[in-house]
Design a protein around this motif. Structure first.
Motif, PDB file in Angstrom:
ATOM      1  N   VAL A 117     -41.931 -42.360 -20.474  1.00  0.00           N
ATOM      2  CA  VAL A 117     -40.533 -42.739 -20.234  1.00  0.00           C
ATOM      3  C   VAL A 117     -40.328 -43.264 -18.808  1.00  0.00           C
ATOM      4  O   VAL A 117     -39.729 -44.325 -18.593  1.00  0.00           O
ATOM      5  CB  VAL A 117     -39.586 -41.529 -20.470  1.00  0.00           C
ATOM      6  CG1 VAL A 117     -38.158 -41.865 -20.060  1.00  0.00           C
ATOM      7  CG2 VAL A 117     -39.645 -41.091 -21.924  1.00  0.00           C
ATOM      8  N   LEU A 118     -40.845 -42.534 -17.833  1.00  0.00           N
ATOM      9  CA  LEU A 118     -40.520 -42.836 -16.432  1.00  0.00           C
ATOM     10  C   LEU A 118     -41.168 -44.118 -15.927  1.00  0.00           C
ATOM     11  O   LEU A 118     -40.632 -44.769 -15.028  1.00  0.00           O
ATOM     12  CB  LEU A 118     -40.921 -41.666 -15.536  1.00  0.00           C
ATOM     13  CG  LEU A 118     -40.101 -40.387 -15.771  1.00  0.00           C
ATOM     14  CD1 LEU A 118     -40.683 -39.234 -14.967  1.00  0.00           C
ATOM     15  CD2 LEU A 118     -38.648 -40.618 -15.390  1.00  0.00           C
ATOM     16  N   THR A 119     -42.318 -44.499 -16.486  1.00  0.00           N
ATOM     17  CA  THR A 119     -42.977 -45.719 -16.015  1.00  0.00           C
ATOM     18  C   THR A 119     -42.102 -46.941 -16.294  1.00  0.00           C
ATOM     19  O   THR A 119     -41.797 -47.715 -15.378  1.00  0.00           O
ATOM     20  CB  THR A 119     -44.353 -45.881 -16.687  1.00  0.00           C
ATOM     21  OG1 THR A 119     -45.150 -44.741 -16.338  1.00  0.00           O
ATOM     22  CG2 THR A 119     -45.035 -47.146 -16.219  1.00  0.00           C
ATOM     23  N   ALA A 120     -41.667 -47.083 -17.537  1.00  0.00           N
ATOM     24  CA  ALA A 120     -40.817 -48.232 -17.881  1.00  0.00           C
ATOM     25  C   ALA A 120     -39.519 -48.176 -17.093  1.00  0.00           C
ATOM     26  O   ALA A 120     -39.045 -49.193 -16.571  1.00  0.00           O
ATOM     27  CB  ALA A 120     -40.541 -48.243 -19.381  1.00  0.00           C
ATOM     28  N   ALA A 121     -38.941 -46.968 -16.957  1.00  0.00           N
ATOM     29  CA  ALA A 121     -37.674 -46.833 -16.236  1.00  0.00           C
ATOM     30  C   ALA A 121     -37.833 -47.260 -14.774  1.00  0.00           C
ATOM     31  O   ALA A 121     -36.959 -47.927 -14.209  1.00  0.00           O
ATOM     32  CB  ALA A 121     -37.183 -45.386 -16.316  1.00  0.00           C
ATOM     33  N   SER A 122     -38.963 -46.901 -14.154  1.00  0.00           N
ATOM     34  CA  SER A 122     -39.165 -47.253 -12.748  1.00  0.00           C
ATOM     35  C   SER A 122     -39.313 -48.761 -12.577  1.00  0.00           C
ATOM     36  O   SER A 122     -38.745 -49.354 -11.653  1.00  0.00           O
ATOM     37  CB  SER A 122     -40.390 -46.524 -12.171  1.00  0.00           C
ATOM     38  OG  SER A 122     -41.593 -46.975 -12.765  1.00  0.00           O
ATOM     39  N   VAL A 123     -40.038 -49.398 -13.473  1.00  0.00           N
ATOM     40  CA  VAL A 123     -40.231 -50.853 -13.369  1.00  0.00           C
ATOM     41  C   VAL A 123     -38.911 -51.581 -13.644  1.00  0.00           C
ATOM     42  O   VAL A 123     -38.563 -52.544 -12.966  1.00  0.00           O
ATOM     43  CB  VAL A 123     -41.356 -51.331 -14.321  1.00  0.00           C
ATOM     44  CG1 VAL A 123     -41.487 -52.847 -14.294  1.00  0.00           C
ATOM     45  CG2 VAL A 123     -42.683 -50.678 -13.934  1.00  0.00           C
ATOM     46  N   GLU A 124     -38.158 -51.087 -14.622  1.00  0.00           N
ATOM     47  CA  GLU A 124     -36.837 -51.677 -14.916  1.00  0.00           C
ATOM     48  C   GLU A 124     -35.929 -51.574 -13.693  1.00  0.00           C
ATOM     49  O   GLU A 124     -35.207 -52.519 -13.351  1.00  0.00           O
ATOM     50  CB  GLU A 124     -36.159 -50.950 -16.091  1.00  0.00           C
ATOM     51  CG  GLU A 124     -36.852 -51.117 -17.432  1.00  0.00           C
ATOM     52  CD  GLU A 124     -36.470 -52.407 -18.137  1.00  0.00           C
ATOM     53  OE1 GLU A 124     -35.619 -53.140 -17.601  1.00  0.00           O
ATOM     54  OE2 GLU A 124     -37.037 -52.687 -19.207  1.00  0.00           O
ATOM     55  N   ALA A 125     -35.947 -50.404 -13.046  1.00  0.00           N
ATOM     56  CA  ALA A 125     -35.061 -50.190 -11.894  1.00  0.00           C
ATOM     57  C   ALA A 125     -35.438 -51.123 -10.738  1.00  0.00           C
ATOM     58  O   ALA A 125     -34.568 -51.672 -10.056  1.00  0.00           O
ATOM     59  CB  ALA A 125     -35.129 -48.731 -11.451  1.00  0.00           C
ATOM     60  N   ILE A 126     -36.740 -51.302 -10.518  1.00  0.00           N
ATOM     61  CA  ILE A 126     -37.203 -52.184  -9.443  1.00  0.00           C
ATOM     62  C   ILE A 126     -36.811 -53.637  -9.755  1.00  0.00           C
ATOM     63  O   ILE A 126     -36.304 -54.358  -8.890  1.00  0.00           O
ATOM     64  CB  ILE A 126     -38.734 -52.042  -9.261  1.00  0.00           C
ATOM     65  CG1 ILE A 126     -39.062 -50.641  -8.721  1.00  0.00           C
ATOM     66  CG2 ILE A 126     -39.275 -53.123  -8.332  1.00  0.00           C
ATOM     67  CD1 ILE A 126     -40.534 -50.259  -8.841  1.00  0.00           C
ATOM     68  N   ALA A 127     -37.011 -54.050 -11.008  1.00  0.00           N
ATOM     69  CA  ALA A 127     -36.657 -55.420 -11.398  1.00  0.00           C
ATOM     70  C   ALA A 127     -35.156 -55.643 -11.250  1.00  0.00           C
ATOM     71  O   ALA A 127     -34.709 -56.696 -10.769  1.00  0.00           O
ATOM     72  CB  ALA A 127     -37.104 -55.676 -12.842  1.00  0.00           C
ATOM     73  N   SER A 128     -34.390 -54.637 -11.642  1.00  0.00           N
ATOM     74  CA  SER A 128     -32.941 -54.745 -11.562  1.00  0.00           C
ATOM     75  C   SER A 128     -32.482 -54.867 -10.107  1.00  0.00           C
ATOM     76  O   SER A 128     -31.590 -55.674  -9.787  1.00  0.00           O
ATOM     77  CB  SER A 128     -32.348 -53.511 -12.241  1.00  0.00           C
ATOM     78  OG  SER A 128     -30.989 -53.488 -12.097  1.00  0.00           O
ATOM     79  N   ARG A 136     -42.330 -53.053  -3.780  1.00  0.00           N
ATOM     80  CA  ARG A 136     -41.751 -51.869  -4.421  1.00  0.00           C
ATOM     81  C   ARG A 136     -42.630 -51.370  -5.561  1.00  0.00           C
ATOM     82  O   ARG A 136     -42.774 -50.159  -5.755  1.00  0.00           O
ATOM     83  CB  ARG A 136     -40.333 -52.170  -4.912  1.00  0.00           C
ATOM     84  CG  ARG A 136     -39.354 -52.345  -3.735  1.00  0.00           C
ATOM     85  CD  ARG A 136     -37.919 -52.161  -4.114  1.00  0.00           C
ATOM     86  NE  ARG A 136     -37.644 -50.857  -4.720  1.00  0.00           N
ATOM     87  CZ  ARG A 136     -36.438 -50.478  -5.128  1.00  0.00           C
ATOM     88  NH1 ARG A 136     -35.409 -51.291  -4.999  1.00  0.00           N
ATOM     89  NH2 ARG A 136     -36.242 -49.297  -5.675  1.00  0.00           N
ATOM     90  N   LEU A 137     -43.216 -52.268  -6.324  1.00  0.00           N
ATOM     91  CA  LEU A 137     -44.081 -51.831  -7.432  1.00  0.00           C
ATOM     92  C   LEU A 137     -45.279 -51.030  -6.912  1.00  0.00           C
ATOM     93  O   LEU A 137     -45.684 -50.033  -7.513  1.00  0.00           O
ATOM     94  CB  LEU A 137     -44.581 -53.036  -8.243  1.00  0.00           C
ATOM     95  CG  LEU A 137     -43.541 -53.714  -9.141  1.00  0.00           C
ATOM     96  CD1 LEU A 137     -44.062 -55.055  -9.649  1.00  0.00           C
ATOM     97  CD2 LEU A 137     -43.187 -52.811 -10.331  1.00  0.00           C
ATOM     98  N   LYS A 138     -45.847 -51.483  -5.773  1.00  0.00           N
ATOM     99  CA  LYS A 138     -47.031 -50.807  -5.228  1.00  0.00           C
ATOM    100  C   LYS A 138     -46.765 -49.344  -4.895  1.00  0.00           C
ATOM    101  O   LYS A 138     -47.643 -48.500  -5.005  1.00  0.00           O
ATOM    102  CB  LYS A 138     -47.520 -51.507  -3.941  1.00  0.00           C
ATOM    103  CG  LYS A 138     -48.133 -52.864  -4.143  1.00  0.00           C
ATOM    104  CD  LYS A 138     -49.401 -52.847  -4.951  1.00  0.00           C
ATOM    105  CE  LYS A 138     -50.611 -52.322  -4.205  1.00  0.00           C
ATOM    106  NZ  LYS A 138     -51.850 -52.511  -5.019  1.00  0.00           N
TER     107      LYS A 138
END
Lengths: 82, 148
Positions: free
Chosen positions: B52-63, B112-114
């Motif tokens: 759950v948290l991986t997708a949420a973190s990438v979505e938040a960074i993209a947003s 941020r992704l790193k």
């Protein structure tokens, strides 16, 4: 209570998931850390490391929450993407 | 478009897709992160993720990237699982009216992704395996953008 370990913590515990007996009234997160570490002081230090994040029901939480038997708990070491 | 996947992807076709989706843009910048082969003794890179948290973190960074930069289009693809040297791990591409915004957006998103995307990396080699954490340099890079 289901407890999951990610990254290097799964190696330290030798498993990615463990079922822990939890009293009906719940258990404080720090007590859970102590119970998981047992006599292993190095492991205890890792679980109390400020960089290790506590996740309850897929939400990262801060502080020392009271955990319920039905909660899904996870410990996340520092992340590294890209 | 944001994707978290174990399957390999083709950066060239992803870039072409973004260009096609943003026909009015004057600039498209893309970045491809690869499993480094130069160290020689890394046989594979394993990327562990959280369901759950991986997708949420990438979505938040993209947003946050979309909020910070005026983009016409954005693609972020991040793989998990076991990867071989030379394989793409991450792809970030941004389309904007002018080049500076597109360059900065991709730079920002990668920094941020790193340090914030919820993945754990383990290198497998002949002598065993070791977990790889973000380096101090990665945190320095991240701090260039302030607290956002």
């Amino acid at each position: 209570m289901r407890v999951s370990f990610y990254g290097k913590l799964a190696d330290v515990f030798g498993e990615s998931e463990r079922l822990v007996d939890c009293p009906r009234e719940g258990i404080e997160a720090d007590d859970l850390r102590r119970r998981l570490a047992g006599d292993d002081r190095a492991l205890l230090a890792q679980l109390f490391d400020v960089k290790v994040r506590l996740v309850v029901n897929d939400i990262i939480v801060r502080g020392v929450p009271l955990l319920r038997p039905t909660d899904e708990v996870a410990f996340l070491p520092p992340v590294s993407g890209g | 478009m944001i994707r978290i996947q174990s399957e390999a992807f083709d950066p060239a076709s992803e870039l072409a897709l973004l260009v096609a989706r943003a026909p009015a843009s004057g600039a498209v910048v893309s970045f491809v992160g690869l499993v480094r082969a130069s160290e020689g003794d890394v046989a594979a890179l394993e990327l562990q993720h959280h369901p759950v948290l991986t997708a949420a973190s990438v979505e938040a960074i993209a947003s946050a990237g979309r909020d910070r930069f005026e983009l016409d289009g954005l693609t972020v693809i991040h793989r998990f699982g076991r990867l071989s040297p030379g394989e793409p791990i991450v792809f970030v591409a941004a389309a904007a009216a002018h080049r500076r915004v597109a360059f900065d957006a991709v730079d920002y998103l990668m920094d941020r992704l790193k340090t914030e995307a919820v993945f754990w990396k383990r290198e497998h080699g002949p002598g065993g395996s070791r977990w790889v954490e973000a380096r101090d340099k990665d945190y320095d890079d991240h701090s260039r953008w302030g607290n956002a």
